[in-house]
Design an enzyme around this catalytic site. Structure first.
Site, mmCIF file in Angstrom:
data_model
loop_
_atom_site.group_PDB
_atom_site.id
_atom_site.type_symbol
_atom_site.label_atom_id
_atom_site.label_comp_id
_atom_site.label_asym_id
_atom_site.label_seq_id
_atom_site.Cartn_x
_atom_site.Cartn_y
_atom_site.Cartn_z
ATOM 1 N N GLY B 152 0.899 -1.286 0.150
ATOM 2 C CA GLY B 152 -0.046 0.075 -0.061
ATOM 3 C C GLY B 152 0.972 1.122 -0.154
ATOM 4 C CB CYS B 153 0.238 4.800 -0.943
ATOM 5 S SG CYS B 153 -1.716 4.898 -0.137
ATOM 6 C CE1 TYR B 154 -1.214 7.741 4.357
ATOM 7 C CE2 TYR B 154 -3.228 6.206 4.428
ATOM 8 C CZ TYR B 154 -2.562 7.608 4.374
ATOM 9 O OH TYR B 154 -3.598 8.782 4.478
ATOM 10 C CD GLU B 245 0.155 7.944 1.276
ATOM 11 O OE1 GLU B 245 -0.716 7.785 0.737
ATOM 12 O OE2 GLU B 245 0.799 6.762 1.412
#
Lengths: 348, 348, 348, 348
Positions: B152-154, B245
């Site tokens: 995932g991005c996070y 992010e």
């Protein structure tokens, strides 16, 4: 007193303009003097076109104001300067009440001031009589004060969330992490590259990591709440929005639960007109308070056992600055505390 | 292999579009199939007008794709569904390499998957062969993999900052607080009230506080790094920007200093093309990586003794999704790892 | 020539940075000199942190550049100054090709220049040899040119929409109204109050109404197309976005229909790599071209009989400035015209 | 009447929420009923969290309201439906005054309505008694009206700029080009792809080019002003901001100058509390009126001889919808026209 005649020092900044926006519709106040030395001679609507519909005094240099005609003075000047000018104002008319929105009188310890602001305090005697203007906790002292040092925007957001918890001994004051996020207006209207639209837009920047000047102010009040000196983490971030501030505080609990924290906050703010504790599961967001003097606080359990997360939001220019200053004026002049401050949040 | 013929499952989402944006200019790849069941029959430029200049296959239902003609498949479908469709794809053509951008194969423990996603895993056998696609740490396994579960991005932002520190034993893995901030594209293109412009704009909202599905993924990899199970705090916030992010990680040190952490990260990423450790005092910001596959990490001393702050930024759709998927494809097919991924950040 | 060694005058502005972004990935170019007199001595990544991953020459004062080592010079300096500096550069090395992104050599009539820019032209001889760099219409002259005056961003957007229609006699050149909208980066990186985030955000401002300096440039080229002098309406507006420009042109038709206009444009741009005419009913929007060198043009019938609306979009920093300058370099050096310019739009 | 008891039909939309924001602080009104059929049973703060501080009636289905207890009803429902529901409301309590913010009763010619809205008018008898609610021009009729059809946001902005000029015969009514720009809230709160943050942000899109439903409404009122039917150009654009609307009107003069136009507007609005004509050279911008009921209009000479540009701004949700509806209520109930509407613009 029928009408409070107010003056605004530094009316060409965002806090000055927001003070005028609110004061112009205050039922008991009248804007009687506006100063802005670099814009002296201009009308307010030349400097802030959105105030085109108001009849306002022309901007003048602060040295040319007749202080005897004023009852209350609000100050939105840069730090350092403020100390000298306010001293001069109070010397000229000792009956004036001053509501300072700058950082100059917030730190009770002038040594701490000197350490963080890089110069000796220039009005240490006045500092002694200054009252910290976090209305909900210093109301009694504000009533009698002549000089109210209104808190910074971040400290207001952080301290409203933390003081009741620290006082009640529910959290470990040595392990407070405050991740703060602010809209760009918090940086003021002066010309800086990082606040250009193209620099701040569509992006997110931390700044002053672990060395922002609002940290000692937060520490001063937490220390007062627990009766011991404390060091907190305070890390601000610049968010691509004009107004709004959110503090996410990561806390270690002392035998308490997140629900206990929420109950303690709800109890502390019962009857308060501007500070609302959100029901369990409700997420505070800056959109909920934009343009208003309201504060919203929510409490959440952490996944790490023994920890909780407290989230508080406000509008940095209102409850974080001009609104709280007016709230303090209301208190100091014995008016209804909410007078002129009940505008509802603007959404969307 | 002259040209890698790629298919994209779920090409009507933002990750699908960004994959096409990158793949269309990749020197060794050709977009050969695009699926989007709710938009089947449309051209890609009807669904994404910014791709008007490309010749692309028309969108089709995934059931109608001839898998035998493809070498690599990228998957941007919702969770759950993905497990079934990828199983079907690999049954149809076992020689295909799959780069899954969904959450379906990231958690090695299918029990943890079931707990966080609310249903039993639908392809537990495939899960066994899936390789976690955090390129910088799983490169060797990715080379031989048939199914790469891209993070995932996070987790990508958090883990690139934390794994080297956890592995080196410099931080206390039981006291990790990750305050995360994401642009709105992280929420996808499906119609939700909270991602409307008027709801997300000019404001800041925390969400999924202490219960976001990326937490167990972060914990899985930190646990692997330290050899013990861990629980982290992970609190995401929605920021009024489209891409980007930033993770602010608050860490307790184990006899180390902030400088030690920076050195450890610099050493871990020496020679890495996409992960850069900022010099002391340099502040990472999402503007620095927008639209690119680059990551920037900075380390700062905390004011609380024994603590440090690590800040990492990436573009959630590139290194946080489509870019990393292509990076994994490059690795899996023995290409130059940076092929097609050297676009520089777009600023302003 | 294996590699074109390029210099950038005024590399600390947005157009300079975007030129470096593109040139650094150009297959046949190498950034060999960067000047920025107010930032001399700094690295490019100090001035533009998003370029942290590039090895670039340090910023120097323009006077210290060794021009003999350069093949091409791009100029992003303010007007007036540019004329003098470019004269000096060409005196030092007459073999250099100059691609000027400033306004200094765009107006063929130095009297018109003096009228709009408030001072006499400072290099009238060079003006005579300057070629207007609207690539699609001046390609042949650019091939042989030593000094290419790249058009302004607004003129590029307006003229690509209007020149083919004016040439074909389909529109009344005396009744052209161009309502233009631009992102804030068009105003540059210098510090101005109206481009602060808080001033330009969440709002919309017209500016330079009927007196913007891009008007005479548009008029010069429309006049060339119709063989008679013309006066146009050109009214720009500042939009709360960083990049992007859209011109809505309101036209009176000469016996033609909106469909005729669309056909004429499609015919004019058949085979052009960067200029696309949208199919009937497709709406151009700046999101479709962000970060790219592409242009999109759409034609719509008006409700007022005999009138039509033509809408054109581009990225003001790419096709509106740095991208077109590189496109002209490609032409002037006999390279593939699209070399280094095929980055796809970044959306979202 | 001590207090006006008001009901809001369709309170879950942005206009409904803004009406509640204003009405809740109105000195003579009380929000007594809120309907939203898809959200019936919820509290208003569940649907609009920014209203958390208000005590409001719970949302109900419109069928369950006791109309006999209400004095005024505001309607923010979709077109078509509105006609039927308002007919039912007035049948239930003929003494109610209705302030409709939908499009349903704005077009006096039901044939024109049918043409633009795709269905026959469902309450043609009510249409006959409806008064067009452009307060500044229909004040006398509004005083006696039972059904006020409040204008659309765009028509309000355009008509306030154009009616005095058309009435005075200063402009050619056959050559009016209105380039309009609106914030995203104008598109409402329903879920549409083009109003997602990632789609509307950082970009600019024209829409409904030359076929927007506000065009016939503008034409109706210009025609009334000049006594002849007219066709105008009206081209709207979606701007990446939440609130605000700006119309740039391009006009052909009939023997007049731009200064004549400004004088005519100033004369027409002398004494008006909400409509201000800017001094020569002052540029209206949406930031100047955000969140307020104020309108600002500026006039500029064109470079094309015999033409002028008139720029008008308002907040689409206030003077463009809820604010004007309340202004009309004030008129209809004989209150001070500005009651509850003097909030100043929120800037920044």
């Amino acid at each position: 007193m029928e009408t409070i005649r107010i003056g605004v020092l530094g009316a060409s900044g965002y806090t000055g303009a927001d003070l005028v926006r609110l004061a112009a519709r205050h039922p008991k106040a009248k804007v009687a003097a506006l100063t802005a030395n670099t814009h002296a001679g201009k009308t307010m609507s030349e400097v802030f076109p959105h105030l085109f519909m108001l009849e306002l005094p022309r901007l003048v240099e602060w040295e040319s104001v007749d202080w005897s005609g004023l009852d209350a003075v609000f100050c939105g000047l840069p730090h350092g300067t403020t100390q000298e000018i306010i001293a001069a104002v109070l010397a000229a008319n000792p009956a004036i009440k001053v509501f300072d929105m700058s950082a100059d009188f917030r730190l009770r310890d002038t040594g701490v001031y000197a350490e963080w602001y890089g110069h000796a305090h220039r009005a240490p005697d006045l500092q002694k009589e200054a009252v910290y203007g976090l209305t909900e906790f210093y109301r009694d002292k504000i009533r009698a004060a002549r000089l109210v040092a209104c808190p910074g925007c971040y400290p207001t957001a952080a301290l409203l969330a933390l003081i009741p918890l620290a006082r009640a001994g529910l959290i470990n004051a040595e392990d407070i992490v405050i991740d703060a996020k602010s809209g760009v207006s918090g940086a003021g209207r002066s010309l800086k590259q990082n606040t250009l639209f193209c620099e701040a837009g569509e992006g997110l920047s931390p700044y002053s990591v672990a060395r922002h000047r609002h940290a000692p102010e937060i520490e001063q009040e937490i220390a007062a709440a627990v009766g011991a000196s404390v060091t907190v983490n305070f890390t601000p971030h610049l968010i691509p929005m004009s107004r709004g501030e959110l503090c996410t505080s990561y806390l270690r609990l002392k035998g308490a639960t997140a629900d206990d924290l929420r109950d303690a906050l709800a109890s502390a703010y019962r009857g308060e007109p501007f500070v609302h504790v959100a029901a369990k599961g409700v997420l505070p967001q800056t959109q909920n308070v934009r343009g208003s003097n309201y504060v919203q606080i929510g409490v959440f359990a952490d996944r790490i056992p023994g920890r909780a997360i407290v989230i508080s939001v406000l509008d940095n220019l209102v409850k974080g600055s001009a609104g709280q200053a007016l709230q303090n004026m209301n208190v100091a002049f014995g008016l209804e505390e909410t007078a002129g401050l009940l505008q509802l949040p603007l959404f969307p």
